[in-house]
Design an enzyme around this catalytic site. Sequence first.
Site: not given
Ligand code: AGP
Length: 614
Positions: A2, A27, A74, A100-101, A487, A491, A494, A510, A609
């Site tokens: 928020c 935010r 939020w 906010n909280g 993961e 990171k 991407e 393998h 995103k």
């Molecule tokens: C993760 O760093 C990526 N931006 C992407 O893989 C993301 O995790 C994926 O699109 C899933 O998004 P979501 O968690 O909003 O469903």
Amino acid sequence: MCGIVGYLGERNAVPVIINGLKRLEYRGYDSAGIAILNGSGLKLAKCKGKVSDLENKMASGFGEGTMGIGHTRWATHGVPNDLNAHPHKSSSGDLVLIHNGIIENYASIKEALIARGCSFRSETDTEVLVNLIEDIKDAENISLEKAVRAALNQVIGAYAIAVFSVKNPDQIVVAKKGSPLVVGIGEDEFFIASDATPFLEYTKKAVYLEDDEMAVVQKGKELKVRSIKSNKPIDPYVHQLKMDLESIEKGGYPHFMLKEIYEQSKSIQDTLRGRLLADKGMIKMSGVFDYHDKLLNADRFIIIGCGTSWHAGLVAEYIFEDLARVPVEVEYASEFRYRNPIITEKDVVIAISQSGETADTLAALKLAKEKGATIFGICNVVGSSIARETHAGAYTHAGPEIGVASTKAFTAQVAVLSLIALDIANNKGLLSKTQFRQYLSELDAIPAKIEKMLESDAQTRYISELYKNAHNFLYLGRGYNFPVALEGALKLKEISYIHAEGYPAAEMKHGPIALIDENMPVVVIAPKSGQYEKIVSNIQEVKARNGKVIAVVSNGDSEIAQLADHVIEVEDTLEVFSPLITTIPLQLLSYHIAVMRGCNVDQPRNLAKSVTVE
Ligand code: AGP
């Protein structure tokens, strides 16, 4: 998170507040509102949606006023809608408050207030707070300032609040604990906000309230700050701000991603707050509790997600099968939805999504729902499409994640999944009281360990400099840290556009071992708590082929330090919680390499995103 904004002075408060709310949009929020006091009494407007939607709602002559408060919400308690938006008025309409909280004990306070005849319009914890203040103010016939202090001494949780009485257009009372609040000091005017961005153009003099501090903002008077607990006056330190607008939105960090990496101690604390009661040896999760039978009697858990959320699901597979002894399948949502899966009513499907809007995940959970499975959601956005489609769920409370590369959402997801697995294991009698308490106490200690680890990123920065021009990376992990290897690779690729693959370390022989040479940096996640001897052998296999090994190791590990080219030390923890720790340096490594390569870290090419299309 928020955002709060307030103004008291000679200007028209409306544009100051509206523009201030726009400065706080970064935010993340889902509704907005404003309340001002003017010559003809209180004017209040609020609605679900953006500040621009609020402006449209105000268009029909909202009026002016020299005092007011505004809010971007939020959602934490209660879905995003007009009623739950702030500001909230007290029952009598005399008090107006923004917050906010999270008020953790709002339910018990609400019950007591209803018993005293108080009525509520919204589902929010905030409306409970404003009515508690009014109840005390009226019952004890005391000032607003004193009533706020008395109320906050009854409250458990986090808050940054601003509240005024319609009977007193010259005073706003503010208070802070756990959420940010700063007061801008102008010439005969005051500004209140979650950070300095809303008032930086008006004044660079600011007082940052500390936790357990409250203040009375009064026209024509000096700012009065005092302790909420002891009521002792506090001499406020007035900062002379040097920051520019853009850097403040990022909290002084160069990118949102770095800010969010460094927020992980707090975001995990926020995720655990009110749910992990380590000192009482308890887990309290309303979403889980409401569907306890389904979760405890599930034949199988099917975890669906995409990208980083899918990786969190993989970590959960290890945790659930290890502790809760229940079969788990982890599925890419995009594959699951089209492969005509076998689903029964005894299945519990856990849909993991930071945005709560990922099309494949939404479609996959709808398919499972149609086939009778119980759907449990783990989302970071309250009221998102996925959250609304599930039977039950648990929000991650990580706060808005702006950087496209998911960081704090991942660790928050793993923290929530750990709580669920522990709750199931405990209720199925699979853990002794001592074991259960040990897990809870170690999970409770994770935020402090992350805080400690983030005191310096010199080593990851140094390593990034050495390998920023590599064309390929390999990430290896075993057990709980195999998903962390995936993961870490995601990171890197991407945001730096370097090809990287994550693999179970034992799988190397393998096939991937054919890739190893002096140009192949190999990140190996090798905490003491894992299959340590095995991973040491894997490191030796890489070294035997001149590979460059970057090992993530437990503090003080001298054995691997002899073998690897570089080590990054992390705090030790139980294997089950190691992904919460070992992920952090991999996030920093990818971040620094991407920055050194001049990549757009917060908005990498070709990525969004939230992937709301197939
Ligand atoms: C993760 O760093 C990526 N931006 C992407 O893989 C993301 O995790 C994926 O699109 C899933 O998004 P979501 O968690 O909003 O469903």
